[in-house]
Design an enzyme around this catalytic site. Sequence first.
Site, PDB file in Angstrom:
ATOM      1  N   THR A 183       0.798  -1.153   0.089  1.00  0.00           N
ATOM      2  CA  THR A 183      -0.165   0.253   0.131  1.00  0.00           C
ATOM      3  C   THR A 183       0.622   0.944   0.008  1.00  0.00           C
ATOM      4  O   THR A 183       1.678   1.019   0.765  1.00  0.00           O
ATOM      5  CB  THR A 183      -0.793  -0.059   1.618  1.00  0.00           C
ATOM      6  OG1 THR A 183      -1.765  -1.467   1.756  1.00  0.00           O
ATOM      7  CG2 THR A 183      -2.022   1.450   1.401  1.00  0.00           C
ATOM      8  N   CYS A 208      29.104   3.650  12.514  1.00  0.00           N
ATOM      9  CA  CYS A 208      29.443   1.788  12.716  1.00  0.00           C
ATOM     10  C   CYS A 208      28.339   1.991  13.905  1.00  0.00           C
ATOM     11  O   CYS A 208      27.972   1.834  14.986  1.00  0.00           O
ATOM     12  CB  CYS A 208      30.957   1.419  12.526  1.00  0.00           C
ATOM     13  SG  CYS A 208      31.082   1.207  14.463  1.00  0.00           S
TER      14      CYS A 208
END
Length: 400
Positions: A258, A346
Amino acid sequence: MCRTTAYYQHPDERLIAPVIYLDHAATTPVRREVFEAMKPYLTDEFGNPSGVHGVARIARRALDDARERLATVLGCEPGDLVFTSGGTEADNLAVTGAALHAIGEGAAAPLVCCSAVEHPAVLGPVTYLGGLELPVDRSGVIDVGMLRAVLDVEQDRVVLVSVMLANNETGVVEPVAEVAALVHELVPGALVHTDAVQALAWLDIRTETASADLVTVSAHKIGGPKGVGALVARSGARERLSPIIRGGPQERELRAGTPNLPGILGFATAAELADGERGDATRRAGEQGGRLLAGILSLVPGAVPAVQGAERLASILNIGFPGVDSEELLLLLDQHGIAASAGSACASGAIEPSPVLLAMGLTSAEAKCHVRFSLGSSTTESEIDAAIKAVAQAVEHLRR
Ligand code: PLP
């Protein structure tokens, strides 16, 4: 124009002051007009455009209208647009979709290629698919000679070449038209993809991306909401992509699910606003970026811009401060209400040296000294002046 409403408390002086937000390449605040355009579709007009009843028809009309408006800004046909959950998904659809389609057509080992300075949303799928990273020069511009050599040798395997329009860490503008001409000449069956996420607010996107078969854009870099983007897949290219999200027939069967109607309406509104303001915004960013660079270079001994000589977006300024750890500098700037960024965090949250700067030939130690300042339509001259002062003081403090 919208102002950031974030505030910080200065640790010593107990001052409450607005944050000076110089991280627009990471994301931008949703503009008021964009929010207003989205609001009805979050509440009253909640229909699913796929339905057959009146509620659905209202949603379908709104979706069609937003598609047309965005297509006008991007210089493509409404039917070329595949709405996605953002730039990352659009990049993945381009790279992985091209490889999957080639495999479906019987290719034994399709090859995808990209420049070594692409966003992780391109580098990730290229690496996963065993693709090639093409080298860049000291400014981060793709080595077109090397691309030609690869295309000569691998012309039977190459299915896609991806080169971004403007780099997210340095602002460098890549020669997309030259790359596209070369690829189309040497390997007519290959697709050219460009990630225009950072360029959308700043460059004439219609002409700059006209030669690419596939173009990625994202809403949240231009005053739109997060979690919505699009891939322009022009006629002829679209047929050479396979979906990476399967299910319903939405988006011409290239992206099931959707559609995020409020997000798409916000995207179209943000894109129209950015398009109308591009000239002024670029001029202002040029002046402010020049002022920021000149101010820092004059007050901070040894400071060095990451890019010299190459064309780049005026809004992104990447500067090295030798002897200073960028993470410490960012934390100190944050304490003084300046939001900037460096490299990429990170998994542990620590900042790694930027792969973009490493690909440009900087050592890890050099790359760890770099900070990115990115300006937006709301940035003011007094913010630039305050930032220059704060950066100079912070660098001096850290070098002491
Ligand atoms: N491509 C570039 C050049 C970007 O800068 C970004 C976001 O930082 C993306 C892709 C990913 O876009 P999104 O955050 O919409 O997934």
